[in-house]
Design a protein around this motif. Structure first.
Motif, PDB file in Angstrom:
ATOM      1  N   UNK A   1       0.821  -1.200   0.000  1.00  0.00           N
ATOM      2  CA  UNK A   1       0.000   0.000   0.000  1.00  0.00           C
ATOM      3  C   UNK A   1       0.863   1.261   0.000  1.00  0.00           C
ATOM      4  N   UNK A   2       0.244   2.394  -0.301  1.00  0.00           N
ATOM      5  CA  UNK A   2       0.985   3.643  -0.480  1.00  0.00           C
ATOM      6  C   UNK A   2       1.740   4.053   0.771  1.00  0.00           C
ATOM      7  N   UNK A   3       1.134   3.867   1.941  1.00  0.00           N
ATOM      8  CA  UNK A   3       1.820   4.216   3.180  1.00  0.00           C
ATOM      9  C   UNK A   3       3.044   3.343   3.382  1.00  0.00           C
ATOM     10  N   UNK A   4       2.960   2.076   2.933  1.00  0.00           N
ATOM     11  CA  UNK A   4       4.109   1.189   3.029  1.00  0.00           C
ATOM     12  C   UNK A   4       5.262   1.678   2.178  1.00  0.00           C
ATOM     13  N   UNK A   5       4.952   2.131   0.960  1.00  0.00           N
ATOM     14  CA  UNK A   5       5.992   2.672   0.080  1.00  0.00           C
ATOM     15  C   UNK A   5       6.654   3.881   0.731  1.00  0.00           C
ATOM     16  N   UNK A   6       5.833   4.752   1.302  1.00  0.00           N
ATOM     17  CA  UNK A   6       6.356   5.979   1.911  1.00  0.00           C
ATOM     18  C   UNK A   6       7.278   5.682   3.092  1.00  0.00           C
ATOM     19  N   UNK A   7       6.850   4.779   3.970  1.00  0.00           N
ATOM     20  CA  UNK A   7       7.644   4.544   5.175  1.00  0.00           C
ATOM     21  C   UNK A   7       8.974   3.864   4.846  1.00  0.00           C
ATOM     22  N   UNK A   8       8.987   2.939   3.871  1.00  0.00           N
ATOM     23  CA  UNK A   8      10.247   2.318   3.465  1.00  0.00           C
ATOM     24  C   UNK A   8      11.175   3.353   2.831  1.00  0.00           C
ATOM     25  N   UNK A   9      10.597   4.230   2.020  1.00  0.00           N
ATOM     26  CA  UNK A   9      11.365   5.291   1.370  1.00  0.00           C
ATOM     27  C   UNK A   9      11.999   6.198   2.427  1.00  0.00           C
ATOM     28  N   UNK A  10      11.203   6.583   3.432  1.00  0.00           N
ATOM     29  CA  UNK A  10      11.711   7.452   4.484  1.00  0.00           C
ATOM     30  C   UNK A  10      12.833   6.815   5.277  1.00  0.00           C
ATOM     31  N   UNK A  11      12.672   5.537   5.620  1.00  0.00           N
ATOM     32  CA  UNK A  11      13.707   4.828   6.366  1.00  0.00           C
ATOM     33  C   UNK A  11      14.997   4.726   5.554  1.00  0.00           C
ATOM     34  N   UNK A  12      14.860   4.555   4.235  1.00  0.00           N
ATOM     35  CA  UNK A  12      16.032   4.491   3.374  1.00  0.00           C
ATOM     36  C   UNK A  12      16.797   5.811   3.401  1.00  0.00           C
ATOM     37  N   UNK A  13      16.067   6.922   3.394  1.00  0.00           N
ATOM     38  CA  UNK A  13      16.705   8.240   3.418  1.00  0.00           C
ATOM     39  C   UNK A  13      17.395   8.495   4.758  1.00  0.00           C
ATOM     40  N   UNK A  14      16.744   8.108   5.849  1.00  0.00           N
ATOM     41  CA  UNK A  14      17.345   8.293   7.169  1.00  0.00           C
ATOM     42  C   UNK A  14      18.650   7.494   7.274  1.00  0.00           C
ATOM     43  N   UNK A  15      18.636   6.258   6.753  1.00  0.00           N
ATOM     44  CA  UNK A  15      19.856   5.452   6.735  1.00  0.00           C
ATOM     45  C   UNK A  15      20.959   6.112   5.934  1.00  0.00           C
ATOM     46  N   UNK A  16      20.596   6.713   4.810  1.00  0.00           N
ATOM     47  CA  UNK A  16      21.578   7.428   3.998  1.00  0.00           C
ATOM     48  C   UNK A  16      22.157   8.622   4.726  1.00  0.00           C
ATOM     49  N   UNK A  17      21.309   9.356   5.465  1.00  0.00           N
ATOM     50  CA  UNK A  17      21.771  10.525   6.224  1.00  0.00           C
ATOM     51  C   UNK A  17      22.787  10.119   7.291  1.00  0.00           C
ATOM     52  N   UNK A  18      22.490   9.032   8.009  1.00  0.00           N
ATOM     53  CA  UNK A  18      23.407   8.545   9.038  1.00  0.00           C
ATOM     54  C   UNK A  18      24.738   8.119   8.415  1.00  0.00           C
ATOM     55  N   UNK A  19      24.675   7.437   7.266  1.00  0.00           N
ATOM     56  CA  UNK A  19      25.893   6.966   6.600  1.00  0.00           C
ATOM     57  C   UNK A  19      26.781   8.135   6.173  1.00  0.00           C
ATOM     58  N   UNK A  20      26.181   9.168   5.590  1.00  0.00           N
ATOM     59  CA  UNK A  20      26.957  10.329   5.152  1.00  0.00           C
ATOM     60  C   UNK A  20      27.554  11.063   6.352  1.00  0.00           C
ATOM     61  N   UNK A  21      26.787  11.150   7.455  1.00  0.00           N
ATOM     62  CA  UNK A  21      27.291  11.812   8.656  1.00  0.00           C
ATOM     63  C   UNK A  21      28.515  11.078   9.210  1.00  0.00           C
ATOM     64  N   UNK A  22      28.445   9.744   9.233  1.00  0.00           N
ATOM     65  CA  UNK A  22      29.576   8.947   9.724  1.00  0.00           C
ATOM     66  C   UNK A  22      30.798   9.149   8.834  1.00  0.00           C
ATOM     67  N   UNK A  23      30.578   9.160   7.521  1.00  0.00           N
ATOM     68  CA  UNK A  23      31.688   9.350   6.592  1.00  0.00           C
ATOM     69  C   UNK A  23      32.332  10.721   6.778  1.00  0.00           C
ATOM     70  N   UNK A  24      31.514  11.767   6.996  1.00  0.00           N
ATOM     71  CA  UNK A  24      32.051  13.113   7.177  1.00  0.00           C
ATOM     72  C   UNK A  24      32.888  13.217   8.447  1.00  0.00           C
TER      73      UNK A  24
END
Length: 334
Positions: free
Chosen positions: A262-285
């Protein structure tokens, strides 16, 4: 014999990596360069080859994904064309900002902070919104209605009719695409993680259509980028070919999942993916600032790990939904 074994191991690795990214790409419409490029750099490939091969892979995967979404009727061609024009213009402006910051010696720090902030904010908002709407008692009743976007109230002609959404002003579409393009050019990304929420929340486009339209736009930009790198020898086919072989399967799985989850499922997975990316970039910096090379590897592990978890959740929920539908069909036919 040892060389053959290493070559076979790399082949299996690239095919498996291609399946993983193909699932994410088909489901979210996000280019795989944010995973492929840093992985190749960590593996020791030159930056030019890593970037060029990543772009070539994104182009090939996007073609597969776009064709699949087209067969499902999840592509708005007018919106894709308008977004491509405006985003391309914005990217050029964003690159100008980067060159200015480089001349001042501030590019790396400013871009990394902006990337973490933007990724984290967008991801957190999408997760919050999806959880909030799933708890709304009236959500199911509203599913069949066109949900207005943030900019639907701006009725500045000419108006453009969109698939599954209210009409939106042409000038609003071009402006949003320009802003996304500036940010994409500034951050050095394709803009997929910005375009999808812009179409969903700004224009009220359904999540599945936003994904399909985003992929079509990425097909064009990825094709141009990979062609330019190929001219300078920056595309390694021994990398791209096995990645594409795996993504051909993964993209079909991810695309099919958009019609099952469902649409909410797509949104929440997308959001979690972005949060994971933010943490990864912060660690690299942090690693770059303090000279801790091990944190670059930790950053890659975080983003690949989050990709594995999210893609696994997508496949699991899709299989569960398929089983649920089969049970319902058996009960109705009994």
């Amino acid at each position: 014999m040892e060389v053959l074994g290493i070559g076979l191991a790399l082949l299996v690795l690239f095919v498996g990596f291609g399946v993983l990214i193909g699932i994410l790409f088909g489901f979210f419409g996000m280019g795989g360069s944010f995973l492929v490029t840093p992985a190749l750099i960590v593996m020791g490939y030159p930056t030019r080859v890593a970037v060029g091969s990543g772009l070539a892979f994104v182009f090939g995967t996007s073609v597969i994904g776009a064709l699949r979404h087209r067969s499902l009727g999840q592509v708005d061609y007018k919106l894709a064309a308008l977004m491509t024009v405006s985003v391309t213009a914005g990217i050029e402006a964003g690159k100008t900002v980067v060159l200015t910051l480089e001349s001042m010696g501030l590019a790396d720090t400013v871009i990394s902070v902006a990337y973490v902030g933007l990724l984290g904010l967008v991801g957190a908002f999408v997760v919050y919104d999806s959880r909030g709407s799933s708890d709304d008692e009236d959500a199911d009743a509203a599913d069949d209605e066109e949900s207005p976007g943030l900019f639907s109230g701006i009725r500045l002609p000419p108006m453009v009719s969109l698939m599954g959404a209210p009409s939106v002003s042409l000038w609003v579409i071009l402006t949003v695409g320009l802003v996304v393009g500036v940010l994409a050019g500034f951050l050095g990304v394709g803009g997929g993680f910005l375009l999808m929420p812009a179409m969903m929340y700004g224009f009220g486009v359904p999540a599945a259509v936003a994904v399909g339209t985003d992929i079509l736009q990425i097909t064009i930009s990825g094709g141009v980028g990979s062609f330019l790198y190929a001219q300078s020898g920056g595309v390694d086919l021994s990398i791209v070919a096995p990645l594409l072989a795996g993504s051909a399967l993964g993209a079909r799985i991810g695309t099919a999942a958009t019609s099952l989850v469902d649409e909410d499922g797509i949104k929440i997975y997308f959001g979690l993916m972005l949060v994971g990316g933010a943490v990864a970039v912060a660690v690299r910096q942090v690693g770059n600032n303090y000279g801790l090379d091990v944190l670059n590897t930790v950053s890659l592990v975080i983003i690949v790990g989050s990709a594995v978890l999210v893609s696994g959740a997508v496949v699991y929920n899709s299989v569960r939904e398929l089983r649920h539908r089969r049970v319902e069909q058996q009960q109705s036919s009994a």
